[in-house]
Each structure stands twice: as C-alpha cells, then as structure tokens.
Design a protein around this motif. Structure first.
Motif, PDB file in Angstrom:
ATOM      1  N   UNK A  84      51.662  13.267  31.083  1.00 32.90           N
ATOM      2  CA  UNK A  84      51.771  12.496  29.398  1.00 32.90           C
ATOM      3  C   UNK A  84      50.532  11.734  29.905  1.00 32.90           C
ATOM      4  N   UNK A  85      49.639  11.134  30.671  1.00 35.63           N
ATOM      5  CA  UNK A  85      48.278  10.691  30.076  1.00 35.63           C
ATOM      6  C   UNK A  85      47.252  11.028  30.001  1.00 35.63           C
ATOM      7  N   UNK A  86      47.054  13.431  30.432  1.00 38.25           N
ATOM      8  CA  UNK A  86      46.242  14.162  30.656  1.00 38.25           C
ATOM      9  C   UNK A  86      47.373  15.414  29.769  1.00 38.25           C
ATOM     10  N   UNK A  87      46.942  15.140  28.573  1.00 37.38           N
ATOM     11  CA  UNK A  87      47.242  16.665  28.216  1.00 37.38           C
ATOM     12  C   UNK A  87      47.133  17.642  28.665  1.00 37.38           C
ATOM     13  N   UNK A  88      47.773  18.626  29.230  1.00 35.66           N
ATOM     14  CA  UNK A  88      47.216  19.829  29.691  1.00 35.66           C
ATOM     15  C   UNK A  88      48.390  20.653  29.298  1.00 35.66           C
ATOM     16  N   UNK A  89      48.361  22.236  29.616  1.00 37.55           N
ATOM     17  CA  UNK A  89      48.982  22.658  29.640  1.00 37.55           C
ATOM     18  C   UNK A  89      49.730  23.557  30.640  1.00 37.55           C
ATOM     19  N   UNK A  90      49.133  23.072  31.796  1.00 34.98           N
ATOM     20  CA  UNK A  90      49.929  23.867  33.239  1.00 34.98           C
ATOM     21  C   UNK A  90      49.581  22.397  34.176  1.00 34.98           C
ATOM     22  N   UNK A  91      50.264  21.774  35.331  1.00 34.91           N
ATOM     23  CA  UNK A  91      50.409  20.433  36.319  1.00 34.91           C
ATOM     24  C   UNK A  91      48.903  21.513  37.032  1.00 34.91           C
ATOM     25  N   UNK A  92      48.624  22.070  37.329  1.00 35.97           N
ATOM     26  CA  UNK A  92      47.959  22.190  38.099  1.00 35.97           C
ATOM     27  C   UNK A  92      47.002  23.701  37.818  1.00 35.97           C
ATOM     28  N   UNK A  93      46.011  24.007  38.574  1.00 39.53           N
ATOM     29  CA  UNK A  93      45.427  25.151  38.075  1.00 39.53           C
ATOM     30  C   UNK A  93      44.663  25.675  38.886  1.00 39.53           C
ATOM     31  N   UNK A  94      44.389  26.801  39.163  1.00 41.15           N
ATOM     32  CA  UNK A  94      43.298  27.517  39.580  1.00 41.15           C
ATOM     33  C   UNK A  94      41.833  26.721  39.906  1.00 41.15           C
ATOM     34  N   UNK A  95      41.314  25.900  41.032  1.00 41.97           N
ATOM     35  CA  UNK A  95      39.758  25.356  41.127  1.00 41.97           C
ATOM     36  C   UNK A  95      38.941  26.159  42.353  1.00 41.97           C
ATOM     37  N   UNK A  96      38.385  26.393  41.418  1.00 39.40           N
ATOM     38  CA  UNK A  96      37.299  26.928  42.299  1.00 39.40           C
ATOM     39  C   UNK A  96      35.812  26.453  42.681  1.00 39.40           C
ATOM     40  N   UNK A  97      34.946  26.504  43.137  1.00 36.00           N
ATOM     41  CA  UNK A  97      33.470  25.799  42.726  1.00 36.00           C
ATOM     42  C   UNK A  97      32.755  26.565  43.872  1.00 36.00           C
ATOM     43  N   UNK A  98      31.458  27.058  43.277  1.00 36.66           N
ATOM     44  CA  UNK A  98      30.119  27.238  44.338  1.00 36.66           C
ATOM     45  C   UNK A  98      29.520  26.548  43.785  1.00 36.66           C
ATOM     46  N   UNK A  99      28.580  25.956  44.600  1.00 37.64           N
ATOM     47  CA  UNK A  99      27.652  24.712  43.918  1.00 37.64           C
ATOM     48  C   UNK A  99      26.492  24.716  44.498  1.00 37.64           C
ATOM     49  N   UNK A 100      25.694  24.647  43.806  1.00 37.44           N
ATOM     50  CA  UNK A 100      23.832  25.166  44.954  1.00 37.44           C
ATOM     51  C   UNK A 100      23.448  23.213  43.999  1.00 37.44           C
ATOM     52  N   UNK A 101      22.500  23.058  45.270  1.00 35.98           N
ATOM     53  CA  UNK A 101      21.752  22.092  45.113  1.00 35.98           C
ATOM     54  C   UNK A 101      20.429  22.585  45.978  1.00 35.98           C
ATOM     55  N   UNK A 102      19.337  22.759  44.834  1.00 36.50           N
ATOM     56  CA  UNK A 102      17.922  23.041  45.683  1.00 36.50           C
ATOM     57  C   UNK A 102      16.903  21.811  46.039  1.00 36.50           C
TER      58      UNK A 102
END
Length: 143
Positions: A123-141
C-alpha cells in the motif's frame, strides 16, 4: 550508473495503484494490471531486461567505464537491493552507499526486508511484488 528502465515502465499503472485505497478490490485489480504490463514489457525492445528469464538479455545490459582514480566506492545491486532508492525512496544512491560502507550488505538487506515486511499489502510503497531478490557486491577503496 544505474539501469532504471523498469522504473519508467508502466508508470501510469504504478501511479494509479498508488492513488488507490489500501486493501480495496480496485487496488487489487490495479495491481494485477501493473503486473501484467510489466511482464509484457520484460525482455522486449523498448522494455526492460531480465537475464534470469532469458540469458540473451545480457546483450541488452547497460555498460560504461569510469577512471579508477575517480572511484572510492561502488556497488553492484540487483533491483531488489536497489529498492531503498528506486522503490521505497527512503534514501538516494549516496545514502545507500553510506549504509553499505558503515553497516555492510547483510544489514542493508535486512533493512530492505524490514521495509518490505512493514508494507505487506504493497500500500505505502507500490511495487509488483512484496519481496524481490536482493544481492549486493560492495567495493570500498581506502585511498
């Protein structure tokens, strides 16, 4: 660089959904329309591309280069991991990088899941599905 093609797809359906009363039959129908429209645009010219659905979609990836001297931090994100910026609008890209830098990918994904769970009916954040895959690769130099 970000691939925001999906955010521009079915924009009218997304706006209509956002204006609907929560938990109403009209909202459920509007959500179904959004999902159908997005699916109809998947892996099509002028649409958005999902490699999991068709490996040939990789040929439509956005690519670019930046001089290494200009980069101190970067992240590769699936669309589900980009939700704080693209869907929830709770931060911007720098804020998401700050979250990753200070708390790491695990905490960032946890925050995404908490936000999703706080809005189970979309309701507050319209989107096509409640959950979606969430994968992160983070680089911090540390220069």
């Amino acid at each position: 660089m970000t691939d925001d093609r999906l955010a521009h797809m079915a924009a009218e359906a997304r706006q209509t959904l956002a204006a609907m009363a929560p938990d109403s039959e009209e909202r459920r129908r509007a959500h179904q329309i959004l999902v159908r429209q997005e699916r109809g645009l998947r892996n099509t010219p002028g649409g958005y591309w999902v490699v999991a659905a068709d490996p040939q979609a990789a040929h439509h990836a956005l690519t670019g280069t930046e001089p290494a001297t200009d980069i101190q931090r970067a992240a590769l994100l699936t669309d589900g991991a980009a939700r704080p910026v693209t869907t929830f609008h709770t931060t911007d890209w720098n804020g998401l990088l700050d979250l990753l830098t200070h708390h790491g990918p695990r905490a960032t994904i946890h925050t995404i899941r908490e936000t999703e769970h706080s809005d189970p009916h979309l309701n507050r954040r319209p989107r096509s599905k409640q959950h979606d895959d969430a994968t992160i690769a983070h680089l911090h130099l540390h220069l």
